[in-house]
Motif scaffolding. Sequence first.
Motif, PDB file in Angstrom:
ATOM      1  N   GLY A   9       4.245   3.111  12.462  1.00 18.00           N
ATOM      2  CA  GLY A   9       4.673   4.117  12.717  1.00 18.00           C
ATOM      3  C   GLY A   9       6.169   4.573  11.693  1.00 18.00           C
ATOM      4  O   GLY A   9       5.828   5.968  11.179  1.00 18.00           O
ATOM      5  N   ALA A  10       6.752   3.828  11.233  1.00 14.52           N
ATOM      6  CA  ALA A  10       7.733   3.959  10.159  1.00 14.52           C
ATOM      7  C   ALA A  10       7.038   4.402   8.953  1.00 14.52           C
ATOM      8  O   ALA A  10       7.632   5.286   8.267  1.00 14.52           O
ATOM      9  CB  ALA A  10       8.984   2.704  10.080  1.00 14.52           C
ATOM     10  N   ALA A  11       6.101   3.913   8.402  1.00 13.53           N
ATOM     11  CA  ALA A  11       5.110   4.033   7.472  1.00 13.53           C
ATOM     12  C   ALA A  11       4.775   5.555   7.333  1.00 13.53           C
ATOM     13  O   ALA A  11       4.552   6.097   6.299  1.00 13.53           O
ATOM     14  CB  ALA A  11       4.060   3.063   7.114  1.00 13.53           C
ATOM     15  N   LEU A  12       4.335   5.888   8.491  1.00 14.46           N
ATOM     16  CA  LEU A  12       3.846   7.334   8.673  1.00 14.46           C
ATOM     17  C   LEU A  12       4.916   8.245   8.527  1.00 14.46           C
ATOM     18  O   LEU A  12       4.684   9.433   8.079  1.00 14.46           O
ATOM     19  CB  LEU A  12       3.116   7.544   9.969  1.00 14.46           C
ATOM     20  N   MET A  13       5.998   7.915   9.229  1.00  6.56           N
ATOM     21  CA  MET A  13       7.188   8.938   9.410  1.00  6.56           C
ATOM     22  C   MET A  13       7.935   8.810   8.141  1.00  6.56           C
ATOM     23  O   MET A  13       8.779  10.224   8.047  1.00  6.56           O
ATOM     24  CB  MET A  13       7.948   8.665  10.697  1.00  6.56           C
ATOM     25  N   LEU A  14       8.152   8.077   7.508  1.00 12.76           N
ATOM     26  CA  LEU A  14       9.062   7.937   6.279  1.00 12.76           C
ATOM     27  C   LEU A  14       8.622   7.661   5.098  1.00 12.76           C
ATOM     28  O   LEU A  14       9.067   6.658   4.587  1.00 12.76           O
ATOM     29  CB  LEU A  14      10.268   6.639   6.651  1.00 12.76           C
ATOM     30  N   PRO A  15       7.355   8.158   4.587  1.00 11.93           N
ATOM     31  CA  PRO A  15       6.843   7.514   3.499  1.00 11.93           C
ATOM     32  C   PRO A  15       7.643   7.651   2.252  1.00 11.93           C
ATOM     33  O   PRO A  15       7.712   6.989   1.241  1.00 11.93           O
ATOM     34  CB  PRO A  15       5.553   8.380   3.348  1.00 11.93           C
ATOM     35  N   TRP A  17      11.144   7.826   1.658  1.00 11.04           N
ATOM     36  CA  TRP A  17      12.226   7.005   1.928  1.00 11.04           C
ATOM     37  C   TRP A  17      11.689   5.518   1.516  1.00 11.04           C
ATOM     38  O   TRP A  17      12.507   4.565   1.013  1.00 11.04           O
ATOM     39  CB  TRP A  17      12.852   7.081   3.208  1.00 11.04           C
ATOM     40  N   LEU A  18      10.662   5.114   2.281  1.00  8.77           N
ATOM     41  CA  LEU A  18      10.140   3.861   2.211  1.00  8.77           C
ATOM     42  C   LEU A  18       9.767   3.362   0.784  1.00  8.77           C
ATOM     43  O   LEU A  18       9.631   2.235   0.323  1.00  8.77           O
ATOM     44  CB  LEU A  18       9.138   3.336   3.346  1.00  8.77           C
ATOM     45  N   ARG A  19       9.020   4.505   0.045  1.00  7.78           N
ATOM     46  CA  ARG A  19       8.409   4.252  -1.055  1.00  7.78           C
ATOM     47  C   ARG A  19       9.305   3.420  -2.339  1.00  7.78           C
ATOM     48  O   ARG A  19       9.259   2.718  -2.941  1.00  7.78           O
ATOM     49  CB  ARG A  19       8.025   5.336  -1.776  1.00  7.78           C
ATOM     50  N   ALA A  20      10.856   3.963  -1.971  1.00  6.96           N
ATOM     51  CA  ALA A  20      11.705   3.367  -2.884  1.00  6.96           C
ATOM     52  C   ALA A  20      11.883   2.028  -2.590  1.00  6.96           C
ATOM     53  O   ALA A  20      12.676   1.318  -3.568  1.00  6.96           O
ATOM     54  CB  ALA A  20      12.935   4.456  -2.926  1.00  6.96           C
ATOM     55  N   HIS A  21      11.901   1.623  -1.411  1.00  8.68           N
ATOM     56  CA  HIS A  21      12.438   0.222  -1.093  1.00  8.68           C
ATOM     57  C   HIS A  21      11.079  -0.511  -0.575  1.00  8.68           C
ATOM     58  O   HIS A  21      11.187  -1.750   0.142  1.00  8.68           O
ATOM     59  CB  HIS A  21      13.248   0.285   0.334  1.00  8.68           C
TER      60      HIS A  21
END
Length: 52
Positions: A9-15, A17-21
């Motif tokens: 769910g986090a990967a779908l909602m925050l791609p 922002w998560l890509r940097a981390h």
Amino acid sequence: MGAVVLGAGAALMLPEWLRAHALPLLAGGALVPALGMTLKVRLDRWDGPHLW
């Protein structure tokens, strides 16, 4: 199973922002379970008296 659903769910909602981390999250996600399993095996193999 809950961690898988939360991560997906986090990967779908925050791609963006998560890509940097991505690499630190991947390393932490691999390190924490590996450390926990290693410590559990050490405790299971320990022949001394139980602490409880």
